[in-house]
Design a protein around this motif. Structure first.
Motif, mmCIF file in Angstrom:
data_model
loop_
_atom_site.group_PDB
_atom_site.id
_atom_site.type_symbol
_atom_site.label_atom_id
_atom_site.label_comp_id
_atom_site.label_asym_id
_atom_site.label_seq_id
_atom_site.Cartn_x
_atom_site.Cartn_y
_atom_site.Cartn_z
ATOM 1 N N ASN A 12 1.020 -1.078 0.070
ATOM 2 C CA ASN A 12 -0.043 0.122 0.071
ATOM 3 C C ASN A 12 1.046 1.299 0.152
ATOM 4 O O ASN A 12 1.779 1.274 0.547
ATOM 5 C CB ASN A 12 -0.890 -0.193 1.330
ATOM 6 C CG ASN A 12 -1.572 1.118 1.473
ATOM 7 O OD1 ASN A 12 -1.419 2.009 2.150
ATOM 8 N ND2 ASN A 12 -2.687 1.414 0.660
ATOM 9 N N ARG A 13 0.395 2.264 -0.717
ATOM 10 C CA ARG A 13 1.196 3.643 -0.788
ATOM 11 C C ARG A 13 0.287 4.528 0.247
ATOM 12 O O ARG A 13 -0.988 4.465 0.343
ATOM 13 C CB ARG A 13 1.002 4.237 -2.081
ATOM 14 C CG ARG A 13 1.576 5.480 -2.240
ATOM 15 C CD ARG A 13 1.366 6.404 -3.410
ATOM 16 N NE ARG A 13 2.351 5.706 -4.448
ATOM 17 C CZ ARG A 13 3.400 5.818 -4.716
ATOM 18 N NH1 ARG A 13 4.322 6.849 -3.957
ATOM 19 N NH2 ARG A 13 4.078 5.248 -5.631
ATOM 20 N N LYS A 14 1.108 4.994 1.069
ATOM 21 C CA LYS A 14 0.556 5.735 2.014
ATOM 22 C C LYS A 14 -0.219 7.157 1.348
ATOM 23 O O LYS A 14 0.106 7.616 0.479
ATOM 24 C CB LYS A 14 1.720 6.674 2.989
ATOM 25 C CG LYS A 14 1.225 7.535 4.288
ATOM 26 C CD LYS A 14 2.575 8.028 5.026
ATOM 27 C CE LYS A 14 1.945 8.791 6.098
ATOM 28 N NZ LYS A 14 2.971 9.101 7.011
ATOM 29 N N GLY A 15 -1.358 7.046 1.996
ATOM 30 C CA GLY A 15 -2.541 8.065 1.532
ATOM 31 C C GLY A 15 -3.492 7.458 0.287
ATOM 32 O O GLY A 15 -4.114 8.087 -0.392
ATOM 33 N N SER A 16 -3.038 6.166 -0.144
ATOM 34 C CA SER A 16 -3.969 5.631 -0.993
ATOM 35 C C SER A 16 -4.710 4.632 -0.399
ATOM 36 O O SER A 16 -4.417 3.674 0.555
ATOM 37 C CB SER A 16 -3.118 5.168 -2.119
ATOM 38 O OG SER A 16 -3.670 4.192 -2.899
ATOM 39 N N ASP A 17 -5.978 3.785 -1.065
ATOM 40 C CA ASP A 17 -6.825 3.007 -0.656
ATOM 41 C C ASP A 17 -6.567 1.772 -1.335
ATOM 42 O O ASP A 17 -6.965 0.634 -1.148
ATOM 43 C CB ASP A 17 -8.252 3.174 -0.704
ATOM 44 C CG ASP A 17 -8.664 4.008 0.589
ATOM 45 O OD1 ASP A 17 -8.157 4.086 1.487
ATOM 46 O OD2 ASP A 17 -10.087 4.381 0.525
ATOM 47 N N VAL A 18 -5.414 1.749 -2.125
ATOM 48 C CA VAL A 18 -5.240 0.874 -3.194
ATOM 49 C C VAL A 18 -4.073 -0.528 -2.226
ATOM 50 O O VAL A 18 -3.382 0.077 -1.688
ATOM 51 C CB VAL A 18 -4.480 1.227 -4.559
ATOM 52 C CG1 VAL A 18 -3.964 -0.028 -5.434
ATOM 53 C CG2 VAL A 18 -5.368 2.124 -5.319
ATOM 54 N N ILE A 19 -4.608 -1.570 -2.424
ATOM 55 C CA ILE A 19 -3.950 -2.604 -1.791
ATOM 56 C C ILE A 19 -3.599 -3.600 -2.942
ATOM 57 O O ILE A 19 -4.545 -4.321 -3.514
ATOM 58 C CB ILE A 19 -4.771 -3.405 -0.756
ATOM 59 C CG1 ILE A 19 -5.045 -2.263 0.299
ATOM 60 C CG2 ILE A 19 -4.001 -4.315 -0.117
ATOM 61 C CD1 ILE A 19 -6.123 -2.692 1.316
ATOM 62 N N TYR A 20 -2.561 -4.039 -3.018
ATOM 63 C CA TYR A 20 -2.032 -5.526 -3.818
ATOM 64 C C TYR A 20 -1.749 -6.418 -2.637
ATOM 65 O O TYR A 20 -0.940 -6.167 -1.681
ATOM 66 C CB TYR A 20 -0.765 -4.948 -4.458
ATOM 67 C CG TYR A 20 -1.090 -3.963 -5.851
ATOM 68 C CD1 TYR A 20 -1.482 -4.570 -6.935
ATOM 69 C CD2 TYR A 20 -0.942 -2.528 -5.872
ATOM 70 C CE1 TYR A 20 -1.668 -3.699 -8.135
ATOM 71 C CE2 TYR A 20 -1.219 -1.882 -6.729
ATOM 72 C CZ TYR A 20 -1.531 -2.413 -7.883
ATOM 73 O OH TYR A 20 -1.630 -1.588 -8.869
ATOM 74 N N GLN A 21 -2.193 -7.542 -3.006
ATOM 75 C CA GLN A 21 -1.998 -8.703 -2.047
ATOM 76 C C GLN A 21 -1.216 -9.752 -2.975
ATOM 77 O O GLN A 21 -1.700 -10.022 -3.978
ATOM 78 C CB GLN A 21 -3.149 -9.168 -1.423
ATOM 79 C CG GLN A 21 -3.044 -10.274 -0.497
ATOM 80 C CD GLN A 21 -4.364 -10.756 0.003
ATOM 81 O OE1 GLN A 21 -5.285 -10.029 0.161
ATOM 82 N NE2 GLN A 21 -4.367 -11.891 0.499
ATOM 83 N N ILE A 22 0.123 -10.336 -2.271
ATOM 84 C CA ILE A 22 0.408 -11.359 -2.814
ATOM 85 C C ILE A 22 0.378 -12.621 -1.839
ATOM 86 O O ILE A 22 0.682 -12.210 -0.624
ATOM 87 C CB ILE A 22 2.063 -11.128 -3.053
ATOM 88 C CG1 ILE A 22 2.270 -9.879 -3.929
ATOM 89 C CG2 ILE A 22 2.838 -12.151 -3.351
ATOM 90 C CD1 ILE A 22 3.513 -9.213 -4.151
ATOM 91 N N SER A 23 -0.068 -13.607 -2.064
ATOM 92 C CA SER A 23 -0.501 -14.766 -1.275
ATOM 93 C C SER A 23 0.153 -15.792 -2.065
ATOM 94 O O SER A 23 0.448 -16.260 -3.269
ATOM 95 C CB SER A 23 -1.796 -15.088 -1.328
ATOM 96 O OG SER A 23 -2.598 -13.819 -0.938
ATOM 97 N N GLY A 24 0.783 -16.931 -1.067
ATOM 98 C CA GLY A 24 1.387 -18.186 -1.357
ATOM 99 C C GLY A 24 2.059 -18.537 -0.102
ATOM 100 O O GLY A 24 1.715 -18.373 0.972
ATOM 101 N N GLU A 25 2.948 -19.455 -0.155
ATOM 102 C CA GLU A 25 3.843 -20.275 0.764
ATOM 103 C C GLU A 25 5.033 -19.846 0.452
ATOM 104 O O GLU A 25 5.867 -20.043 -0.515
ATOM 105 C CB GLU A 25 3.386 -21.816 0.751
ATOM 106 C CG GLU A 25 2.164 -22.148 1.115
ATOM 107 C CD GLU A 25 2.200 -23.739 1.311
ATOM 108 O OE1 GLU A 25 3.097 -24.268 1.725
ATOM 109 O OE2 GLU A 25 1.025 -23.962 1.277
ATOM 110 N N PHE A 26 5.623 -19.041 1.335
ATOM 111 C CA PHE A 26 7.090 -18.516 1.278
ATOM 112 C C PHE A 26 7.670 -18.553 2.716
ATOM 113 O O PHE A 26 7.184 -17.935 3.791
ATOM 114 C CB PHE A 26 7.109 -17.367 0.484
ATOM 115 C CG PHE A 26 6.311 -16.320 0.724
ATOM 116 C CD1 PHE A 26 6.277 -15.369 1.701
ATOM 117 C CD2 PHE A 26 5.170 -16.151 -0.171
ATOM 118 C CE1 PHE A 26 5.390 -14.316 1.821
ATOM 119 C CE2 PHE A 26 4.016 -15.138 0.022
ATOM 120 C CZ PHE A 26 4.401 -14.120 0.878
#
Length: 184
Positions: A154-168
């Motif tokens: 997330n970028r500060k000041g933004s509602d955009v969320i990228y999510q990376i999911s998996g097993e690591f």
């Protein structure tokens, strides 16, 4: 004498709290001579010699599943806050970034913070770590006692969320973070 001991104890414990709440820098970018996969404004680069499969899900480029020999399967998605957070940040009158920081710091001012942390599988076995590159943050939950590991970007000041999911694990996380071109 008692005041001196108390003051020393307070200074020692406050330093421990500050040390445990360290924000890490993103690892150095290592994307030369690799395949670049764009998910809206986020680019993930992967070595073409280890790449097994790329699946874009749905009718847009908002979700991709990348399978490689060195990293099993990773899902990378642009997730609106109503999906990633159940819009809890709005209910708490916070920005997305403030919400993630409240989870990270176990903010006692946030009602039911322990339950919120539990909902995100954050505990002593699955700690949350934070990485920062300028005004972009990666909030990471990895551990042994959950279904999958997650990175919320997330970028500060933004509602955009990228999510990376998996097993690591930690070294794979470092590789993932160093494979992100953040043009958010």
């Amino acid at each position: 004498m008692f005041r001196i001991i108390l003051l020393a104890a307070l200074m020692f414990t406050s330093n421990l709290v500050i040390a445990s709440q360290k924000v890490n820098p993103f690892p150095s970018l290592s994307c030369s001579n690799k395949v670049h996969i764009r998910v809206v404004d986020l680019v993930y680069c992967v070595d073409s010699t280890t790449l097994s499969k790329i699946n874009f899900l749905g009718l847009s480029n908002q979700t991709v599943v990348v399978t490689s020999q060195d990293q099993n399967e990773l899902a990378i998605a642009l997730n609106p806050p109503e999906i990633s957070l159940g819009d809890m940040h709005k209910k708490l009158n916070m920005s997305v970034n403030e919400f993630f920081h409240a989870l990270y710091h176990s903010d006692p001012k946030v009602k039911n913070i322990a339950k919120l942390r539990s909902a995100f599988d954050i505990d002593e076995n699955n700690p949350m770590n934070v990485y920062q590159n300028g005004d972009i943050f990666a909030f990471v939950v990895i551990g042994e006692n959950q279904d999958y590991d997650r990175v919320y970007i997330n970028r500060k000041g933004s509602d955009v969320i990228y999510q990376i999911s998996g097993e690591f694990n930690q070294s794979q996380l470092n590789r993932i973070l160093s494979s992100l071109i953040l043009d958010l």
